[in-house]
Motif scaffolding. Structure first.
Motif, short mmCIF file in Angstrom:
data_model
loop_
_atom_site.label_atom_id
_atom_site.label_comp_id
_atom_site.label_asym_id
_atom_site.label_seq_id
_atom_site.Cartn_x
_atom_site.Cartn_y
_atom_site.Cartn_z
N LYS A 187 18.59 39.40 20.36
CA LYS A 187 17.24 38.84 20.21
C LYS A 187 17.32 37.38 19.78
N THR A 240 22.98 39.16 17.62
CA THR A 240 23.52 40.20 18.51
C THR A 240 24.16 41.30 17.68
N TYR A 248 27.83 48.18 24.49
CA TYR A 248 26.38 48.19 24.41
C TYR A 248 25.95 47.11 23.43
N GLU A 249 24.99 46.26 23.85
CA GLU A 249 24.58 45.13 23.04
C GLU A 249 23.07 45.08 22.90
N GLN A 250 22.62 44.74 21.69
CA GLN A 250 21.22 44.45 21.41
C GLN A 250 21.15 42.99 20.96
N ASN A 287 18.60 44.07 25.78
CA ASN A 287 19.75 44.91 25.48
C ASN A 287 20.34 45.40 26.79
#
Length: 799
Positions: free
Chosen positions: A513, A486, A509-511, A539
């Motif tokens: 995987k 993250t 805001y988060e990305q 995201n």
């Protein structure tokens, strides 16, 4: 043990005693009386607040960020006076709406619950120690997803904060249950402590009647010399726990014929869905030896800037036993019976498979070594800029669990088994945050912002072995591997609109995987199936807003709303597990939980009292909840995490405190929480019985009522006498609420326990304490049987 006969499928068959039944109105009346007394007695002696605005939260100990949410706090002095603490998680006993599922001293599977989250949802709460993440976000369960509580000893603690709800942009969506901050201390001068704590539990359930003892030795030493300070702590725990599982077989309907061996000792009961069973053994009776050592170093680079390093080590050696209730009376002498590889036996005139009985007997030994370390750079100028950066890492250097699969009694000393090796599991986190006050402490706006990155790694192969106690690993039986990562940016603005009105606006805001997912399993025909799971990514943006109004010197009203995205853990996505006859299936296509939370808090505070009423709500889309059913192609029930379309939780929480209540030196505090939690939509539901449904059913593992009440009397500065009570109401473990019989193994029932403690401060150096948890000896289940009446004694020396 009392026998419970199930009634209809829509009502609980558990009938609590009259005392527990009457508890709810009593607690409501006591809390209402406490609240009204608090308001009435202090209306004349209220002290005006010297600040123009009171923020609902308090300063975050892990950095320069204010937390715009409801916070409850306990200090080390309050814990010493009021709470029997063997392990650090005991310190959370009396927090409103919070419970740690601690089954015995030395338990390592201890998830924490909050207002709207249950014991199977460890990833919905964040636990920190001085800004270092202790939450094991490699899974979301009550097993290998439980926090690393053991990395903090009770003697390190300065205070504990619990923040409710996902209303701060500084925290990930896992905060939608709660954020728990364990704030430890650094010495200001030379200091040293030694504490010895012992306990004894008398346990009586089914045919197990025995005492179980624990002992804990804790020592600390530290000093500050100019700009340099250091602190060392060490802890040793030797604990014997009560049985936490029972071997059961379904009641046979086949009459025994012929000269079958006659087996006695089975106990007739009902399982949680109301089916007739025979209880044949007590299992997972653990002897646990744990050691924790930690070093903390700090150096002041400047009067406002410090650099600190922490290194911690924990080891656990646990061995479990199983006790049979069965005896073979067919021979000259009765002998303990554990089943056999084939054949049938006669129990109570009915025929049972000997191999089914044998499958209920298994033991496991665990050897674990975990390391934790962190490096932090911290600036506290209380001026234009404050900032903080911390890097932390947790790694399982050794994590082996050896389990027997052979037939008892031979399996007690040798034989086939399996070895699960979680060595290499761990996580790394990086956080950097800052706050900016354009005009120092006179700023109308205070901006906070930060970046975050993490990686969680799961390693969990299971091997066959010819000798489960000492043998080496053989062929792979199952394997689960994977990672999640993250990256996040967040911003938060404290806007002082007026001297009495404060707005906190923010967003995160988060990305995210998940990658490197891999599973291996062996089918019933012996064929192995390796699967490289797909990588997935999501995201999203999570806005937050809080408005606090200081109505007058006594009252503050706060409204909060926030979105939270709780991304799946690597275990939910990629871990296959077989536990007994239940198979847990990986699901790599899970979507993140999308949560909208609200809270309206009304708080009245004076010099000697406080009353808070919080009305809260939570709407969860794609809730990640485990469901179990029989699926075509699998011989055993399959437990699988699914996205449940929508759940709704809403409730009300009352918290009250009063010093010098009725008489000087008497402190009263308590909480009362009611939650209405429902499943609104669930398109992935597979019925477990004909006609069952999950729509409109109570959300699993969330109790309807919770209450605490603590009375502490301090006649002088040396003595403190505490009487406390804890109540948790009915909850369900299934999405369709078909577990209608809670008062049995694997059931979840309401319970009420009382605790007492006496603390005596002999002088500045010496203190002694004694207490009893579960004084009323309530026998209750939260899936497992919990500790019964347990006595504690403690001696502490402080230099």
């Amino acid at each position: 043990m009392k026998k419970i006969i199930p009634s209809s499928a829509n009502t609980s068959a558990h009938q609590p005693g009259a005392f527990t039944t009457a508890l709810r109105p009593i607690v409501i009346a006591v809390m209402a009386s406490l609240a009204s007394t608090t308001m009435a007695q202090d209306i004349d002696n209220a002290e005006p607040d010297t600040h123009t605005v009171v923020v609902t939260g308090s300063t975050n100990y892990s950095g320069p960020v204010n937390t715009p949410a409801t916070i409850e706090t306990v200090t080390v002095k309050e814990l010493s006076d009021t709470t029997n603490v063997m392990n650090i998680e005991d310190a959370l006993k009396y927090f409103p709406s919070v419970m740690v599922r601690k089954r015995f001293n030395g338990d390592t599977n201890e998830p924490v619950t909050s207002r709207t989250t249950g014991v199977n949802a460890s990833a919905r709460t964040l636990v920190f120690a001085d800004g270092v993440l202790l939450s094991t976000l490699v899974n979301n369960n009550n097993g290998n997803g439980s926090p690393q509580w053991f990395m903090v000893s009770p003697e390190e603690i300065d205070s504990i904060d619990v923040m409710y709800g996902p209303f701060s942009a500084a925290y990930a969506g896992n905060s939608y249950g709660a954020v728990i901050q364990l704030n430890t201390r650094m010495p200001k001068q030379f200091e040293a402590t030694v504490k010895v704590n012992v306990s004894k539990q008398n346990f009586d359930l089914y045919n197990t009647r025995k005492s179980y003892k624990s002992g804990d030795l804790n020592a600390t030493i530290g000093n500050r010399q100019g700009a340099f300070s250091w602190f060392i702590s060490a802890n040793h725990l030797d604990s014997f726990g009560q049985p936490i599982t029972f071997g059961t077989i379904s009641q046979s309907t086949k009459t025994a014929t012929g000269a079958l061996p006659v087996i006695t000792g089975a106990i007739s009961d009902f399982n949680r869905t109301g089916g007739a069973i025979e209880v044949i053994s007590a299992g997972n009776i653990a002897h646990t030896i744990q050691d924790t050592a930690k070093v903390k170093l700090a150096y002041d680079l400047t009067p406002q800037t410090s650099l600190s390093y922490m290194l911690g080590f924990w080891q656990n050696s646990a061995k479990t036993q199983v006790t049979t209730y069965l005896n073979n009376t067919s021979g000259v002498l009765a002998t303990p019976y554990y089943g056999a590889a084939n054949g049938n036996v006669n129990i109570g005139g009915y025929s049972y498979s000997a191999s089914s009985i044998a499958g209920q007997f298994s033991s496991n030994n665990t050897q674990q070594e975990h390391w934790i370390q962190s490096l932090a750079l911290d600036s506290k100028n209380n001026g234009t800029w404050d900032w903080n950066a911390v890097v932390s890492n947790v790694r399982y250097t050794t994590d082996l669990t050896r389990s027997s699969t052979g037939i008892y009694p031979t399996a007690m000393i040798t034989g086939a088994g399996r070895i699960t090796d979680a060595s290499g599991t761990g996580w790394t986190t990086v956080d950097a945050k800052a706050s900016y006050r354009p005009d120092a402490n006179q700023s109308q706006h205070i901006l906070s912002f930060g970046i975050h990155a993490d990686q969680f790694k799961l390693v969990s192969p299971t091997y066959n072995t010819t000798d489960w106690l000492n043998g080496s690993t053989g062929a792979v039986y199952t394997n689960s591997l994977g990672k999640t990562q993250t990256k996040a940016l967040w911003l938060q603005d404290e806007w002082h609109i007026s001297p009495t009105l404060l707005a906190t606006l923010g967003g995160r805001y988060e990305q995210w995987k998940a990658l490197n997912g891999y599973n291996y399993a062996i089918a019933s025909n012996g064929t192995g199936f390796p699967v490289n799971q797909p990588s997935v990514a999501h995201n999203g943006f999570s806005p937050k807003a809080t408005l606090a109004w200081k109505a007058n010197d006594l009252w503050q009203i706060t409204g909060s709303v926030g979105r939270a995205l709780r991304f799946p853990t690597v275990g939910e996505l990629y871990q296959n597990v077989q536990t007994g006859t239940t198979y847990t299936q990986a699901n790599p296509y899970l979507k993140p939980e999308d949560v909208t939370s609200t809270e309206f808090a009304f708080e009245r505070k004076t010099k000697e009292s406080r009353v808070r009423v919080s009305v809260f709500g939570e709407l969860v889309s794609d809730a990640l909840i485990s469901q179990t059913s029989t699926i075509t192609g699998y011989a055993t029930p399959v437990s699988f995490t699914q996205n449940i379309d929508k759940t709704r939780q809403r409730g009300i929480e009352l918290v009250a405190e009063k010093d010098n209540a009725f008489i000087s030196g008497l402190q009263l505090s308590g909480s009362l929480t009611f939650v209405d939690a429902l499943i609104l939509a669930n398109s992935s539901y597979v019925p477990t019985i004909a006609g069952a449904t999950s729509i409109g059913k109570h959300t699993p593992y969330i109790p309807d009522w919770r209450a605490t009440l603590v009375a502490t009397y301090r006649p002088d500065t040396k003595w403190a006498y505490t009487l406390a009570g804890r109540y948790t109401g009915r909850q369900y473990a299934t999405v369709d609420n078909t577990d209608i019989n809670p008062g049995t193994y694997q059931g979840f029932e309401s319970f009420f326990v009382t605790d007492v403690r006496v603390h005596y401060q002999v002088n500045r150096q010496w203190s002694v304490s004694a207490g009893i948890d579960n004084l009323n000896n309530e026998k209750y289940y939260l899936y497992h049987p919990f500790s019964q009446r347990t006595a504690y004694a403690e001696v502490k020396y402080t230099y």
